[in-house]
Design an enzyme around this catalytic site. Sequence first.
Site, PDB file in Angstrom:
ATOM      1  N   ARG A   1     -71.470 -24.537 -49.094  1.00  0.00           N
ATOM      2  CA  ARG A   1     -72.463 -25.605 -48.959  1.00  0.00           C
ATOM      3  C   ARG A   1     -71.892 -26.877 -49.552  1.00  0.00           C
ATOM      4  NH1 ARG A   1     -73.508 -26.056 -54.273  1.00  0.00           N
ATOM      5  NH2 ARG A   1     -73.632 -24.146 -55.510  1.00  0.00           N
TER       6      ARG A   1
ATOM      7  N   GLY B   1     -74.643 -19.874 -60.657  1.00  0.00           N
ATOM      8  CA  GLY B   1     -75.261 -20.705 -61.676  1.00  0.00           C
ATOM      9  C   GLY B   1     -75.082 -20.219 -63.090  1.00  0.00           C
TER      10      GLY B   1
END
Length: 448
Positions: free
Chosen positions: A293, A164
């Site tokens: 993911r 992130g």
Amino acid sequence: MFSSVLIANRGEIARRVIRTARRMGIKAIAVYSDADQSLPYVHEADEAVYIGESAPAQSYLDSVLLIDVARKAGAAAVHPGYGFLAESAGFAQAVINAGLTWIGPDPSAIEQMGDKIRARNLMAAAGVPVAPGSAAPVADAEAAVEEASRIGYPVMVKAAAGGGGIGMSAAFDDDALRSAFDTARSRAERFFGSPEILLERYVPHARHVEVQILGLADGRVIALGERDCSVQRRHQKVAEETPSPGVSASLRSRMLSAAVLAGEAVGYRGAGTVECLVDTETGDFMFLEMNTRLQVEHPVTELVTGIDLVEQQFLIAAGEPVTFDASVPVDSSGHALELRVYAEDPKRFLPSPGPITEWSEPSGPGIRVDSGYAAGTTVTLFYDPLLAKLCVHGSTRAEALSLARSAVADFRVAGLKTNLPFHAELLDNPEFVSGDYDTGLVSRMRQS
């Protein structure tokens, strides 16, 4: 195929997974915290279970609680969405140990790709291009300076266990590196529980391009095209598109082949993304990281391929074949663009929580909105301020841009600040419109 799934997430992605689960006849079980009890996904699920306080540690990050809820609700599988525990090898293994189906890759793949240093070394051994960088954690600031002299300035300082964009920064000389190292280490410890830091050669003029892969139940790994994610603020994505306007056919072919190699190197199963940097000056690309993911920006791939990636996740996890012919390259059609709509100030990009008093989504041919909120709901500081993903699909990039401009103008949200004005600005920015842009675009927009 399992008959029920617990969605261990919230908001937009929970709502997205519910949509496919219900279409496939799979019971969708949602979980919610105090802050989320009024959100749309809670009411759209077949069953919703309260899991505790708003703070993530007391709800969405409590793996023991989530598995207990899954058992008591009779869930046969767990879909983690993205964020929270989606890339936790420990949670994935706990789900499997509980006798439930984990909708994601094997825990070993998550663990190997979760450490950026280990992932770099593994990819290099598999023949995937990587940037010059450290092959082991950097011990301290002085060791970082010594390593940078070997790599060559500028260098990017990263948390080995991070993501992130947290703790990332570029350093152009020794003094800046010492300061960046100490800051990154402190943030890495606080946010990820690991102080380990790595250095990589920083590419000043780079595009951030990623490849969507699927590891099939029969062991094959295939690529479903690339996405350009170069529009970023604070190293975090704001807009994505496919195909990338900065990737040639030959470069695309090489990137897709490398992504397949990356997936094969860890025996990947399910949906994953291989992220790369493309040097706009040399045309070279290098491995950045692998997200084990479903990505936030997966809708643009769905729009150009017609493939429901959540459906494929379900099928692969159940050991079943996918819905398309995986023996031939997947066709894509047209151009798709995603704009992340955040509750944030459109100039400084600071979070802007509060109640939503008006919510009106654009609609029509070529427009898709994946949203997590509605009028009467409230955005809190407990979670990421992503409100919705505004996606458009046109036959050409020019058509997609035109459709996006209209859709942004028609998207009405009141009661708090959003970054919709920024997206309107972006869609008229000459550099972005030309397609010839890099990861420094937003910074340049804010300096002008």
